[in-house]
Design a protein around this motif. Sequence first.
Motif, mmCIF file in Angstrom:
data_model
loop_
_atom_site.group_PDB
_atom_site.id
_atom_site.type_symbol
_atom_site.label_atom_id
_atom_site.label_comp_id
_atom_site.label_asym_id
_atom_site.label_seq_id
_atom_site.Cartn_x
_atom_site.Cartn_y
_atom_site.Cartn_z
ATOM 1 N N GLY A 31 17.419 54.429 28.973
ATOM 2 C CA GLY A 31 17.270 55.786 29.342
ATOM 3 C C GLY A 31 16.478 56.229 30.589
ATOM 4 N N LEU A 32 17.582 54.847 31.492
ATOM 5 C CA LEU A 32 16.568 54.071 32.585
ATOM 6 C C LEU A 32 17.407 54.463 33.637
ATOM 7 C CD1 LEU A 32 13.789 51.421 31.808
ATOM 8 C CD2 LEU A 32 13.604 53.307 32.855
ATOM 9 N N SER A 33 17.608 53.972 34.673
ATOM 10 C CA SER A 33 19.245 53.996 35.554
ATOM 11 C C SER A 33 19.689 52.581 35.404
ATOM 12 C CB SER A 33 18.101 54.105 36.773
ATOM 13 O OG SER A 33 18.741 53.765 38.578
ATOM 14 N N PRO A 34 20.934 52.353 35.380
ATOM 15 C CA PRO A 34 22.037 51.448 35.910
ATOM 16 C C PRO A 34 21.628 51.198 37.226
ATOM 17 C CG PRO A 34 23.016 53.117 34.584
ATOM 18 C CD PRO A 34 21.503 53.781 35.027
ATOM 19 N N ALA A 35 21.712 51.848 38.215
ATOM 20 C CA ALA A 35 21.362 50.744 39.889
ATOM 21 C C ALA A 35 20.401 50.506 40.072
ATOM 22 C CB ALA A 35 21.508 52.666 40.964
ATOM 23 N N ILE A 36 18.538 50.826 39.212
ATOM 24 C CA ILE A 36 17.627 49.854 39.109
ATOM 25 C C ILE A 36 17.843 48.945 38.834
ATOM 26 C CG2 ILE A 36 15.806 49.679 38.810
ATOM 27 C CD1 ILE A 36 16.311 52.258 40.771
ATOM 28 N N ALA A 37 18.105 49.263 36.898
ATOM 29 C CA ALA A 37 18.932 47.313 36.892
ATOM 30 C C ALA A 37 19.368 46.759 37.216
ATOM 31 C CB ALA A 37 19.610 48.134 35.027
ATOM 32 N N LEU A 38 20.539 47.097 37.892
ATOM 33 C CA LEU A 38 21.364 45.813 39.174
ATOM 34 C C LEU A 38 20.444 45.366 40.154
ATOM 35 C CD1 LEU A 38 24.476 48.183 39.661
ATOM 36 C CD2 LEU A 38 24.574 45.621 38.170
ATOM 37 N N ILE A 39 19.930 46.386 40.639
ATOM 38 C CA ILE A 39 19.063 45.532 41.498
ATOM 39 C C ILE A 39 17.579 45.132 41.139
ATOM 40 C CG2 ILE A 39 16.823 46.707 43.283
ATOM 41 C CD1 ILE A 39 18.614 49.432 44.063
ATOM 42 N N SER A 40 17.101 45.493 40.349
ATOM 43 C CA SER A 40 16.233 44.811 39.945
ATOM 44 C C SER A 40 16.686 43.182 38.663
ATOM 45 C CB SER A 40 15.103 44.697 38.654
ATOM 46 O OG SER A 40 16.196 45.999 37.502
ATOM 47 N N SER A 41 17.665 43.260 38.868
ATOM 48 C CA SER A 41 18.719 41.440 38.492
ATOM 49 C C SER A 41 19.031 40.646 39.243
ATOM 50 C CB SER A 41 19.929 42.460 37.400
ATOM 51 O OG SER A 41 20.950 41.919 38.445
ATOM 52 N N GLY A 42 18.900 41.731 40.582
ATOM 53 C CA GLY A 42 19.547 40.671 41.694
ATOM 54 C C GLY A 42 18.085 40.737 42.753
ATOM 55 N N LEU A 43 17.007 41.247 42.554
ATOM 56 C CA LEU A 43 15.713 40.587 43.045
ATOM 57 C C LEU A 43 14.909 39.755 41.843
ATOM 58 C CD1 LEU A 43 14.513 44.032 43.999
ATOM 59 C CD2 LEU A 43 14.842 42.359 46.034
ATOM 60 N N GLY A 44 14.517 39.869 40.590
ATOM 61 C CA GLY A 44 14.998 39.090 39.836
ATOM 62 C C GLY A 44 14.758 37.682 39.709
ATOM 63 N N GLY B 20 9.747 46.006 36.268
ATOM 64 C CA GLY B 20 8.631 47.326 36.211
ATOM 65 C C GLY B 20 7.751 47.418 37.126
ATOM 66 N N LEU B 21 7.919 47.323 38.463
ATOM 67 C CA LEU B 21 7.419 47.797 39.504
ATOM 68 C C LEU B 21 8.566 48.718 40.117
ATOM 69 C CD1 LEU B 21 5.398 44.870 41.488
ATOM 70 C CD2 LEU B 21 4.275 46.840 40.654
ATOM 71 N N ILE B 22 9.598 48.524 40.092
ATOM 72 C CA ILE B 22 10.529 49.336 40.569
ATOM 73 C C ILE B 22 11.528 50.243 39.471
ATOM 74 C CG2 ILE B 22 10.821 47.835 42.462
ATOM 75 C CD1 ILE B 22 13.299 47.415 41.345
ATOM 76 N N GLY B 23 10.882 50.122 37.989
ATOM 77 C CA GLY B 23 11.692 51.175 36.998
ATOM 78 C C GLY B 23 12.403 50.622 36.310
ATOM 79 N N GLY B 24 13.071 49.587 36.154
ATOM 80 C CA GLY B 24 14.037 48.504 35.410
ATOM 81 C C GLY B 24 13.319 47.896 34.379
ATOM 82 N N PRO B 25 13.721 47.965 33.382
ATOM 83 C CA PRO B 25 14.039 47.085 32.086
ATOM 84 C C PRO B 25 14.073 45.734 32.720
ATOM 85 C CG PRO B 25 16.389 47.094 31.940
ATOM 86 C CD PRO B 25 15.716 47.835 33.540
ATOM 87 N N PRO B 26 12.714 45.083 31.326
ATOM 88 C CA PRO B 26 12.935 43.325 31.856
ATOM 89 C C PRO B 26 13.945 42.178 31.403
ATOM 90 C CG PRO B 26 11.490 44.645 29.603
ATOM 91 C CD PRO B 26 12.505 45.702 29.770
ATOM 92 N N LYS B 27 13.527 41.110 32.302
ATOM 93 C CA LYS B 27 14.663 40.515 32.388
ATOM 94 C C LYS B 27 15.041 38.737 31.381
ATOM 95 C CE LYS B 27 16.196 42.618 36.054
ATOM 96 N NZ LYS B 27 15.909 43.997 34.766
ATOM 97 N N THR B 28 15.296 38.386 31.862
ATOM 98 C CA THR B 28 15.896 37.232 30.642
ATOM 99 C C THR B 28 17.073 36.267 31.197
ATOM 100 O OG1 THR B 28 16.121 36.311 28.884
ATOM 101 C CG2 THR B 28 17.914 38.014 28.492
#
Length: 439
Positions: free
Chosen positions: A40-53, A284-292
Amino acid sequence: MNKPILDIKDVPSPFQWLTLSLQHLFAMFGATILVPYLVGLSPAIALISSGLGTIAFLIITKFQVPAYLGSSFAFIAPIIAAKAGGGPGAAMIGTFLAGFVYGIVALIIKKAGYRWIMRLLPPIVVGPVIIVIGLALAGTAVNMAMNVPGTENYSLIHFSAALVTLAATIGFSIYGKGMLSMVPILGGIIVGYLYSLAIGIVDFGPVKEASIFEMPDFIIPFVDYNVKINLDIILLMVPVAIVTLSEHIGHQLVLSKVVGRDYIKEPGLHRSILGDGMATMISGLIGGPPKTTYGENIGVLAITKVYSVYVLLGAAVVATIFGFIGKITALISSIPTPVMGGVSILLFGIIASSGMRMLVDSKIDFGNTRNLVISSVILVVGIGGAFIKVSEQFQIQGMALAAIIGVVLNIILPGRPEVAENMFEAETEKKTEEKNDVA
């Protein structure tokens, strides 16, 4: 190792750069958007956070490690539980804390070496916990596939979409060639989406109404929620880092073999773990899931023999841009639940199977009572959903409890095997034994 087409620091031509970066983006795309979809999180934020991460990871590893960081499946159940107990803010606090643990572990490894973490997280502990991650989510996948979204009402129409998606994903996995074999999830979702359009269960309205560029729904601390750290959040999210740390080490070993470098020594395991942790904290600071780190992208490196970090950097930049394109975000959100359910049936099963594969590859002897006890307790505690509840603010649940019990049993039970001084020593000894057996 064959000679690379583009080595680590080689800069591709502009056309190559875009094409190869998109290839990596597609490889991680399906799995990365599936996680926020499920929790139930935003797919857009998941993409952005994966890019920034990923950008943060590349910087911390001194642009020496060609890896892409996507959404972690290990945190699905803990995020759902955290959101249920304290809302999205609680899940984000837990995500940040999990990343912070990575930083602490990286600091200890830098000072004390890595042997201690290998002793703490041997295959007999990590393998069963990975199995728990997959099987504990089995009910979620089946319900998504069989029922009308948002209800518990069975629907043959919706289930048919899940089965078509599942069949397509399996087909791409088994019969796909080259790059197609690297993106079976994305391919399955596309086929399932087209079938869903044909049977009329896709609402295409939001896609038509969406703007080309839109600001995603960021979840910012102190703005969208008050930061309140409690023991419940810590015990729910942080123990999962036990599993993802082991996953990270495994990926670094595989990546080292693919590109012909020892990333455990240079730039060092502490740097790659710190990069992974920083990516998770940013998320975590912008609303995305943990990364791996993602095995799919390592597979792309192995097939293409293009190891350039600039290609991974390009994929990260494009992913970040995609997160701000409203049409793409709306299109992702319009994917029917049973389509994601069909993909999840296979994906969660593969996660569980990868845990079994770790046990097989590590030649775990289940004739050994110690191994049998550790794995049995982890599986039943984790899949059964056991929990320790002292109060509403103090409870350890399911997978986290299973992981902690596994680590404790591994420490206190007699007969713990030694860990090789060098992480590649065990593999060398294994090859020597095989040669001697042949002789």
